[in-house]
Design a protein around this motif. Structure first.
Motif, PDB file in Angstrom:
ATOM      1  N   ASP A   1       0.821  -1.220   0.000  1.00 32.08           N
ATOM      2  CA  ASP A   1       0.000   0.000   0.000  1.00 32.08           C
ATOM      3  C   ASP A   1       0.851   1.266   0.000  1.00 32.08           C
ATOM      4  N   ALA A   2       2.067   1.170   0.499  1.00 30.92           N
ATOM      5  CA  ALA A   2       2.942   2.347   0.586  1.00 30.92           C
ATOM      6  C   ALA A   2       3.905   2.449  -0.593  1.00 30.92           C
ATOM      7  N   GLY A   3       3.850   1.486  -1.509  1.00 31.21           N
ATOM      8  CA  GLY A   3       4.816   1.458  -2.602  1.00 31.21           C
ATOM      9  C   GLY A   3       4.805   2.699  -3.466  1.00 31.21           C
TER      10      GLY A   3
ATOM     11  N   TYR B   1       7.715   7.799   4.866  1.00 32.54           N
ATOM     12  CA  TYR B   1       7.595   6.547   5.609  1.00 32.54           C
ATOM     13  C   TYR B   1       7.938   6.756   7.083  1.00 32.54           C
ATOM     14  N   SER B   2       7.374   5.915   7.923  1.00 36.32           N
ATOM     15  CA  SER B   2       7.771   5.875   9.333  1.00 36.32           C
ATOM     16  C   SER B   2       9.140   5.207   9.438  1.00 36.32           C
ATOM     17  N   GLY B   3       9.727   5.265  10.657  1.00 36.96           N
ATOM     18  CA  GLY B   3      11.033   4.647  10.852  1.00 36.96           C
ATOM     19  C   GLY B   3      11.025   3.159  10.557  1.00 36.96           C
ATOM     20  N   GLY B   4       9.984   2.460  11.010  1.00 36.50           N
ATOM     21  CA  GLY B   4       9.896   1.027  10.756  1.00 36.50           C
ATOM     22  C   GLY B   4       9.742   0.713   9.282  1.00 36.50           C
ATOM     23  N   MET B   5       8.967   1.519   8.568  1.00 39.34           N
ATOM     24  CA  MET B   5       8.787   1.298   7.130  1.00 39.34           C
ATOM     25  C   MET B   5      10.087   1.548   6.373  1.00 39.34           C
ATOM     26  N   ARG B   6      10.857   2.544   6.806  1.00 40.66           N
ATOM     27  CA  ARG B   6      12.140   2.820   6.147  1.00 40.66           C
ATOM     28  C   ARG B   6      13.100   1.647   6.311  1.00 40.66           C
TER      29      ARG B   6
END
Length: 341
Positions: free
Chosen positions: A138-140, A147-152
């Motif tokens: 969904d974030a692609g 992005y959040s830290g975890g997504m990064r």
């Protein structure tokens, strides 16, 4: 009885690695004779504080630095003489994101896929698989800077896996993440190992090493001061601890003396006036059963009694004489000028 030939082959091996850094007139030995042997399909945790030499070891193994002395092989390839072969077989995720924050997650992965030789539908398929595996579909389409830290960290991990490396170097992959994001990264590491990858993980988090690593090397001031499984390292500091809660706080000093005589170790005096604990000495498990009767003979009531296991924190404290810090700034020497091309 198992034979030496039954042991898995080594994915990473190093002997006597030494690395110096010079700044002005000062020379620092960042790595001081490190030996490693990491079996294929396992997780090896390199545990130590910032500035201990963890990142320098990883950069040597990943061919980004050349050691001043010693040798290293990854998947049987010498990291100096066969650097290209090593680079083609490993992935590296550093402490900071290596993706372009102005590009979307999809654009970052597509760029890397094409650089690695994926073309057309094959590139798009590989990117879609990675985004799904790391829960980033969904974030692609969003820029990475949103992005959040975890997504990064997850997109950075995905970038290092475009070629499905057989060996993955993770240099403090969860630094600064919240507990939920950290657990997500841990789950990803477990899946990679289940699929046959070998992971060398550097960390300053005791829980992370305990959760993930099959074997742990404790590094301090550039030297590898202990190696073993988490259980082996914990046993090296004793059999655990006895934790007591007394009915009468006025008798704690008397109870502490009885425990000291029984176990032969000096009890710790917590801030709680009713609490008392003491380490069980190595090969002293049989003494534990004598603690309660000795206290009972003295008329000291103990409504709560428990046995605790040693922690990796105790291991580090015993080996180095100091606790493992986790909040100091990164003290690893700068190495940009040392990178070999």
């Amino acid at each position: 009885m198992s034979d030496a030939s039954d042991a898995p082959p080594l994915a990473v091996e190093a002997t006597g690695l030494v690395k110096h850094f010079t700044s002005g007139k000062k020379t620092t030995k960042a790595v001081d004779g490190v030996d490693l042997a990491v079996p294929a399909g396992s997780v090896f945790g390199l545990l130590g504080p910032n500035g201990a030499g963890k990142t320098t070891v990883v950069r040597i193994l990943a061919t980004l630095l050349r050691a001043d002395a010693g040798s290293a092989r990854v998947l049987g390839h010498d990291v100096v003489a066969e650097a290209d072969a090593v680079r083609g077989a490993v992935g590296l995720t550093g402490q900071y994101a290596s993706v372009d924050e102005d590009l979307t997650g999809t654009e970052n992965l597509l760029m890397l896929a094409r650089l690695y030789g994926f073309r057309g539908p094959a590139a798009k398929s590989r990117v879609a698989d990675l985004l799904e595996a790391f829960s980033l579909t969904d974030a692609g389409g969003r820029q990475v800077k949103t992005y959040s830290g975890g997504m990064r960290r997850r997109i950075d991990l995905a970038a290092s896996l475009v070629l499905s490396p057989r060996v993955l170097f993770l240099d403090e992959p969860t630094t600064g993440l919240d507990p939920r994001s950290r657990n997500q990264v841990w789950d990803i590491v477990r899946v990679l190992v289940d699929d046959g990858a070998t992971v060398l993980l550097t960390t300053q988090y005791l829980e992370e090493a305990d959760q993930l690593a099959d074997r742990i090397g404790v590094i301090d001031s550039g030297r590898l001061i202990a190696q073993g499984t988490p259980s082996e390292l914990k046993r090296s500091v004793g059999e655990g601890s006895v934790d007591l809660r007394l009915a009468d706080s006025a008798r704690r000093a008397e109870a502490a003396e009885i425990v000291r005589r029984t176990l032969g170790t000096e009890p710790a005096i917590p801030t709680d006036p009713y609490a008392l604990s003491a380490r069980v000495p190595d090969d002293g498990a049989h003494l534990v059963a004598q603690v309660l009767p000795a206290l009972g003979d003295a008329g000291i009531a103990v409504p709560e009694f428990s046995l605790g296991q040693p922690s990796l924190d105790e291991v580090f404290l015993t080996l180095t004489g100091k606790p493992l810090p986790t909040d100091e700034p990164d003290a690893e020497p700068a190495v940009a000028e040392e990178v070999s091309r």
